[in-house]
Design a protein around this motif. Structure first.
Motif, PDB file in Angstrom:
ATOM      1  N   SER A  77       0.810  -1.227   0.000  1.00 42.83           N
ATOM      2  CA  SER A  77       0.000   0.000   0.000  1.00 42.83           C
ATOM      3  C   SER A  77       0.838   1.268   0.000  1.00 42.83           C
ATOM      4  CB  SER A  77      -0.905   0.012   1.236  1.00 42.83           C
ATOM      5  OG  SER A  77      -0.084   0.173   2.387  1.00 42.83           O
ATOM      6  N   THR A 116      -8.910   2.195  -4.092  1.00 43.36           N
ATOM      7  CA  THR A 116      -8.356   3.500  -3.750  1.00 43.36           C
ATOM      8  C   THR A 116      -8.761   4.590  -4.729  1.00 43.36           C
ATOM      9  OG1 THR A 116      -6.234   4.691  -3.633  1.00 43.36           O
ATOM     10  CG2 THR A 116      -6.299   2.783  -5.058  1.00 43.36           C
ATOM     11  N   ASP A 117      -8.656   5.826  -4.268  1.00 47.73           N
ATOM     12  CA  ASP A 117      -8.867   6.996  -5.142  1.00 47.73           C
ATOM     13  C   ASP A 117      -7.726   7.147  -6.151  1.00 47.73           C
ATOM     14  OD1 ASP A 117      -7.199   7.504  -2.907  1.00 47.73           O
ATOM     15  OD2 ASP A 117      -7.437   9.653  -3.115  1.00 47.73           O
ATOM     16  N   TYR A 139       1.119   1.945  -8.210  1.00 52.27           N
ATOM     17  CA  TYR A 139       0.186   1.502  -7.168  1.00 52.27           C
ATOM     18  C   TYR A 139      -1.235   1.585  -7.706  1.00 52.27           C
ATOM     19  CZ  TYR A 139      -2.953   2.092  -3.146  1.00 52.27           C
ATOM     20  OH  TYR A 139      -4.007   1.996  -2.264  1.00 52.27           O
ATOM     21  N   LYS A 192       6.799  20.095   6.638  1.00 46.07           N
ATOM     22  CA  LYS A 192       6.314  20.627   5.364  1.00 46.07           C
ATOM     23  C   LYS A 192       5.002  19.929   5.025  1.00 46.07           C
ATOM     24  CE  LYS A 192      10.808  21.745   3.336  1.00 46.07           C
ATOM     25  NZ  LYS A 192      11.639  21.605   2.108  1.00 46.07           N
ATOM     26  N   VAL A 194       1.573  19.699   2.418  1.00 43.20           N
ATOM     27  CA  VAL A 194       1.071  20.119   1.107  1.00 43.20           C
ATOM     28  C   VAL A 194      -0.312  20.744   1.219  1.00 43.20           C
ATOM     29  CG1 VAL A 194       2.418  18.424  -0.186  1.00 43.20           C
ATOM     30  CG2 VAL A 194       0.100  17.841   0.540  1.00 43.20           C
ATOM     31  N   GLN A 197      -3.014  19.101  -2.595  1.00 41.42           N
ATOM     32  CA  GLN A 197      -3.585  17.770  -2.836  1.00 41.42           C
ATOM     33  C   GLN A 197      -4.950  17.748  -2.136  1.00 41.42           C
ATOM     34  OE1 GLN A 197      -0.727  14.867  -1.469  1.00 41.42           O
ATOM     35  NE2 GLN A 197       0.364  14.858  -3.418  1.00 41.42           N
ATOM     36  N   ARG A 265       1.372  11.425  -7.192  1.00 38.34           N
ATOM     37  CA  ARG A 265       0.078  11.454  -6.504  1.00 38.34           C
ATOM     38  C   ARG A 265      -0.914  12.278  -7.309  1.00 38.34           C
ATOM     39  NH1 ARG A 265       4.244   9.107  -3.534  1.00 38.34           N
ATOM     40  NH2 ARG A 265       3.516   8.445  -1.490  1.00 38.34           N
TER      41      ARG A 265
HETATM   42  C1  LIG Z   1       5.076  12.581   4.384  1.00 41.37           C
HETATM   43  C2  LIG Z   1       4.247  13.792   4.090  1.00 41.37           C
HETATM   44  C3  LIG Z   1       2.972  13.655   3.606  1.00 41.37           C
HETATM   45  N1  LIG Z   1       2.226  14.759   3.350  1.00 41.37           N
HETATM   46  C4  LIG Z   1       0.865  14.618   2.833  1.00 41.37           C
HETATM   47  C5  LIG Z   1       0.829  14.131   1.394  1.00 41.37           C
HETATM   48  C6  LIG Z   1      -0.398  13.229   1.324  1.00 41.37           C
HETATM   49  O1  LIG Z   1      -1.515  13.972   0.816  1.00 41.37           O
HETATM   50  C7  LIG Z   1      -0.678  12.843   2.758  1.00 41.37           C
HETATM   51  C8  LIG Z   1      -0.365  11.367   3.006  1.00 41.37           C
HETATM   52  O2  LIG Z   1       0.938  11.173   2.549  1.00 41.37           O
HETATM   53  P1  LIG Z   1       1.470   9.657   2.346  1.00 41.37           P
HETATM   54  O3  LIG Z   1       2.651   9.709   1.467  1.00 41.37           O
HETATM   55  O4  LIG Z   1       1.520   8.991   3.657  1.00 41.37           O
HETATM   56  O5  LIG Z   1       0.293   8.953   1.631  1.00 41.37           O
HETATM   57  P2  LIG Z   1      -0.094   8.834   0.127  1.00 41.37           P
HETATM   58  O6  LIG Z   1       0.725   7.784  -0.497  1.00 41.37           O
HETATM   59  O7  LIG Z   1      -0.181  10.130  -0.561  1.00 41.37           O
HETATM   60  O8  LIG Z   1      -1.560   8.354   0.466  1.00 41.37           O
HETATM   61  C9  LIG Z   1      -2.160   7.341  -0.242  1.00 41.37           C
HETATM   62  O9  LIG Z   1      -2.035   6.079   0.412  1.00 41.37           O
HETATM   63  C10 LIG Z   1      -2.563   5.060  -0.420  1.00 41.37           C
HETATM   64  C11 LIG Z   1      -2.587   3.766   0.349  1.00 41.37           C
HETATM   65  C12 LIG Z   1      -3.905   5.379  -0.967  1.00 41.37           C
HETATM   66  O10 LIG Z   1      -4.616   4.475  -1.376  1.00 41.37           O
HETATM   67  C13 LIG Z   1      -4.310   6.801  -1.191  1.00 41.37           C
HETATM   68  O11 LIG Z   1      -5.716   6.937  -0.973  1.00 41.37           O
HETATM   69  C14 LIG Z   1      -3.599   7.734  -0.281  1.00 41.37           C
HETATM   70  O12 LIG Z   1      -4.133   7.656   1.032  1.00 41.37           O
HETATM   71  O13 LIG Z   1       0.184  13.620   3.591  1.00 41.37           O
HETATM   72  C15 LIG Z   1       2.709  16.046   3.576  1.00 41.37           C
HETATM   73  O14 LIG Z   1       2.008  17.027   3.343  1.00 41.37           O
HETATM   74  N2  LIG Z   1       3.977  16.197   4.058  1.00 41.37           N
HETATM   75  C16 LIG Z   1       4.781  15.124   4.321  1.00 41.37           C
HETATM   76  O15 LIG Z   1       5.943  15.305   4.769  1.00 41.37           O
END
Ligand SMILES: Cc1cn([C@H]2C[C@H](O)[C@@H](COP(=O)(O)OP(=O)(O)O[C@H]3O[C@@H](C)C(=O)[C@@H](O)[C@H]3O)O2)c(=O)[nH]c1=O
Ligand SMILES: NC(=O)C1=CN([C@@H]2O[C@H](COP(=O)(O)OP(=O)(O)OC[C@H]3O[C@@H](n4cnc5c(N)ncnc54)[C@H](OP(=O)(O)O)[C@@H]3O)[C@@H](O)[C@H]2O)C=CC1
Length: 297
Positions: A77, A116-117, A139, A192, A194, A197, A265
């Motif tokens: 995932s 997933t989205d 993914y 940091k 975002v 998104q 993403r």
């Molecule tokens: C690590 C990090 C994440 N983020 C944000 C980006 C993102 O929108 C959110 C989650 O980041 P992640 O990289 O953990 O997750 P991400 O891979 O973007 O999330 C995805 O996971 C898979 C399983 C899915 O199926 C999707 O629906 C979605 O949930 O947090 C920041 O803003 N700053 C950071 O330093």
């Protein structure tokens, strides 16, 4: 009452799902890789180790336990890991799913696949179940291919897509956006975050309830089960800082472009959940309501 086999039970979604299904009176066979990491010992749950990439392990469990339904949560995932280990990701997310569908057909199990989205490209946003798929990450591609296989199943099937699932992370499990933001803000750590998104973040307990509704009502087809409100991670952080009395200035508002990640993403996802609300009676809680509850511990 159903007898439900859950794959990926040690994972973030799986842990919550096992608890919710047992609380709703179902008997659960929880399966995962290696020893159980179920956070809560729950009556009515049996844990059996099974690696979904080993063809006969799950087949033997289904043969002996004879579940009435299978909820397939297990996956690679992590989006970036999938991009970097594409063959392994395909093996886990697609080929193992195909074998599990065959097992479900052999034993006439209702088959529910968690997706997933990230099967969408993020151009439009607020996707319905009828919108065209166009993944921009490996993914997302693997989940699209798995969905296509599930839709050929010769047993009743459902696909539940969800989006940015959050809650209190389990120990040794993947972090969630909520716990990551809260822990940074609470510790006074700069981070940091975002703000470009767009998601409809989904409380993990609401997702588990949504899955239970699909199972209990034997609803087939594709279902979007997520929160109802659009947030960026930055706006989630502002709300958490406000509620926790922490300094929102710890968050540096950035764009996704400031991250160099192997997996792309989609910018604007989020789900239109009218179908699930009308036909399932699904009703997610608001982010502020859930965040207040999670922060109160
Ligand atoms: C690590 C990090 C994440 N983020 C944000 C980006 C993102 O929108 C959110 C989650 O980041 P992640 O990289 O953990 O997750 P991400 O891979 O973007 O999330 C995805 O996971 C898979 C399983 C899915 O199926 C999707 O629906 C979605 O949930 O947090 C920041 O803003 N700053 C950071 O330093
Ligand atoms: N979290 C989110 O925001 C979203 C998640 N989803 C989907 O929901 C499902 C659950 O995700 P989530 O709980 O967050 O992810 P996790 O990574 O927390 O859980 C996935 C589970 O699958 C298990 N798994 C991986 N490979 C195998 C294997 N070969 N055999 C057996 N089990 C295996 C993992 O085991 P181990 O713990 O041992 O690594 C892990 O427990 C996934 O299908 C994901 O695509 C969809 C949209 C959003």
């Amino acid at each position: 009452m159903e007898k439900i086999l859950v794959t990926g039970a040690n994972g973030f979604v799986g842990q919550e799902l096992v608890q919710v299904l047992t609380q709703r009176g179902h008997s659960v066979i929880a399966t995962g890789k290696g020893p159980t990491r179920l956070a809560v010992e729950t009556n009515g749950v049996r844990y059996v180790a099974a690696d979904i990439t080993h063809p006969f392990e799950l087949q033997a469990i289904i043969e002996s336990e004879k579940p009435t339904a299978i909820v397939h949560c297990a996956a690679m995932s992590q989006v970036d890991e999938c991009e970097q280990k594409q063959k392994e990701a395909h093996n886990i997310n697609v080929e193992a799913t195909a074998r599990l569908v065959l097992d479900a057909e052999e034993h006439n199990c209702f088959f529910l696949f968690v997706s997933t989205d990230f099967v969408f490209d993020g151009e439009k946003g607020m996707y319905t179940e009828e919108d065209d798929l166009n993944p921009i990450s490996w993914y997302g591609q693997t989940k699209l291919e798995a969905e296509a296989i599930v839709q050929t199943a010769e047993v009743p099937w459902a696909i539940v897509r969800t989006c940015l699932v959050y809650g209190n992370a389990y120990s040794h499990g993947r972090s969630t956006i909520f716990s990551w933001l809260r822990d940074n803000l609470k510790a006074g750590r700069h981070c940091k975050v975002v703000d470009d998104q767009f998601r409809t973040p989904t409380y993990v307990n609401d997702l588990a309830i949504g899955i239970a509704l699909v199972l209990e009502q034997r609803k087939t087809g594709i279902w979007h089960i997520s929160g109802e409100e659009v947030f960026t991670p930055y706006r989630m952080g502002l709300a958490i800082a406000e509620m926790g009395g922490w300094d929102a200035g710890l968050m540096e508002r950035v764009t996704a472009a400031s991250f160099t990640q192997p997996g792309k993403r989609p910018a604007k996802t989020g789900f239109d959940i009218q179908k699930a609300k009308k036909e399932l009676g699904y009703q997610p809680r608001s982010f502020s309501q859930v965040a207040a509850q999670l922060l109160a511990g």
